[in-house]
Design an enzyme around this catalytic site. Structure first.
Site, short mmCIF file in Angstrom:
data_model
loop_
_atom_site.label_atom_id
_atom_site.label_comp_id
_atom_site.label_asym_id
_atom_site.label_seq_id
_atom_site.Cartn_x
_atom_site.Cartn_y
_atom_site.Cartn_z
CE LYS A 166 52.11 51.74 13.21
NZ LYS A 166 52.22 52.03 14.71
NE ARG A 179 48.61 47.72 17.73
CZ ARG A 179 48.36 47.95 16.46
NH1 ARG A 179 49.25 48.25 15.71
NH2 ARG A 179 46.92 48.21 16.18
C1 7PJ Z 1 49.59 51.54 16.95
C2 7PJ Z 1 48.65 50.91 17.98
C3 7PJ Z 1 51.12 51.48 17.76
C4 7PJ Z 1 49.67 50.96 19.72
C5 7PJ Z 1 48.00 51.28 15.86
C6 7PJ Z 1 48.68 50.54 12.63
C7 7PJ Z 1 48.05 51.70 13.03
N1 7PJ Z 1 48.62 50.95 19.33
N2 7PJ Z 1 47.43 51.07 17.08
N3 7PJ Z 1 51.11 51.18 19.25
N4 7PJ Z 1 49.25 51.55 15.76
N5 7PJ Z 1 50.18 50.75 21.31
O1 7PJ Z 1 48.89 49.45 13.22
O2 7PJ Z 1 49.46 50.63 11.25
O3 7PJ Z 1 52.08 51.89 17.12
S1 7PJ Z 1 46.99 51.41 14.56
#
Ligand code: 7PJ
Length: 291
Positions: A228, A262
């Site tokens: 990010k 994640r």
């Molecule tokens: C997140 C997500 C996060 C959770 C995305 C990206 C954007 N789900 N989905 N937490 N980010 N729970 O991965 O850059 O930070 S999409």
């Protein structure tokens, strides 16, 4: 804290020696722009191969996402999101890994749960009408994320007087609403939503505050910082060169007590976490000898 986080066919230990082991959630995008060419079948083969790789590399969860949530991205109609997500979900069910579906849409949640999804990950915090109903009669895990505004507008001018306190207050209200609705607390994990309506300063304040968020809400924390802009801001690197920075962020999150990270780069994150755990937990590596 509950003893376990309940996630469909799986449960993750939150107490005792196992609790210190962080869970690596690998990101699997099934959006057309994430495939090298247009064909749906080739897209599915690619997704399956990528999921198998992530499993071998140490992922214990895979987060399947069919809607791009980049700031300013247009929303995807429900039929199209189902066409993207459902084949991948059915294909991946043969793998021994917990399957999470990243969606805000109650109809996608329902279909995903019928197909056996183990977790629903909703960046909108289950605020869509019908979202709580969609997940109530299930034992899937629920990732409850904080977001200020919507993906279309969230990065315009994010403002907080105390970002950690405000994120905690939002999550607390939602957890209370969800449990009042009849959802078991043992199914819920919380996420401050890095990059979702936050400046770089807000994001790092939240990273430093993860332990406080966990301790005040007494729920397991999921952290998603992989690649990010908060990583780009301190490393000066473009998207494709943020792996090492992202691994650093994942370690920092686990040091602050995060249970799930994640990530895109599963192998590198899993290795870093193994070394980290051996270095910080005398029981993590009791059987090993030699180099
Ligand atoms: C997140 C997500 C996060 C959770 C995305 C990206 C954007 N789900 N989905 N937490 N980010 N729970 O991965 O850059 O930070 S999409």
């Amino acid at each position: 804290m509950n003893k376990q986080l309940q996630c469909g066919r799986f449960s993750f230990e939150l107490e005792g020696p196992e609790a210190r082991r962080a869970v690596v959630m690998g990101i699997l995008n099934v959006t057309p722009d994430s495939f090298s060419d247009g064909g749906r079948y080739q897209g599915l083969e690619f997704a399956f191969g990528h999921a198998e790789d992530m499993l071998k590399q140490g992922a214990t969860m895979i987060d399947i996402g069919g809607e791009s949530t980049r700031p300013g991205a247009p929303s995807v109609p429900v039929e199209e999101e189902l066409r993207r997500v459902m084949p991948a979900l059915y294909a991946l069910k043969t793998l021994d890994v917990a399957l999470s579906v990243d969606t805000c849409k109650p109809q996608v949640m329902r279909e995903a749960l019928i197909a056996g999804a183990d977790m629903i990950n909703d960046i909108n915090g289950f605020r869509a009408p019908g979202a709580l109903e969609a997940v109530l009669d299930s034992d899937c895990g629920l990732c409850l994320m904080h977001m200020q505004a919507t993906p279309a507008t969230m990065q315009q001018a994010p403002q907080y007087s105390d970002v950690v306190a405000e994120v905690i207050a939002f999550l607390r209200t939602r957890v209370d609403q969800m449990t009042a609705f009849g959802i078991e607390r043992s199914r819920i994990c919380i996420d401050p939503g890095f990059g979702f309506g936050k400046t770089v300063e807000h994001n790092y304040a939240l990273l430093r505050g993860l332990q406080r968020i966990r301790d005040e809400l007494y729920l397991p924390v999921l952290a998603g910082m992989s690649r990010k802009s908060m990583i780009g801001a301190v490393t000066g690197r473009p998207l494709e060169a943020r792996m090492a920075g992202s691994v650093g962020a994942a370690l920092a999150a686990v040091a602050q007590g995060a249970k799930i990270v994640r990530v895109h780069d599963v192998a590198e994150t899993a290795d870093a976490l193994k070394v980290w755990q051996a270095a910080t937990d005398p029981h993590a590596f009791s059987g090993a000898t030699g180099m």
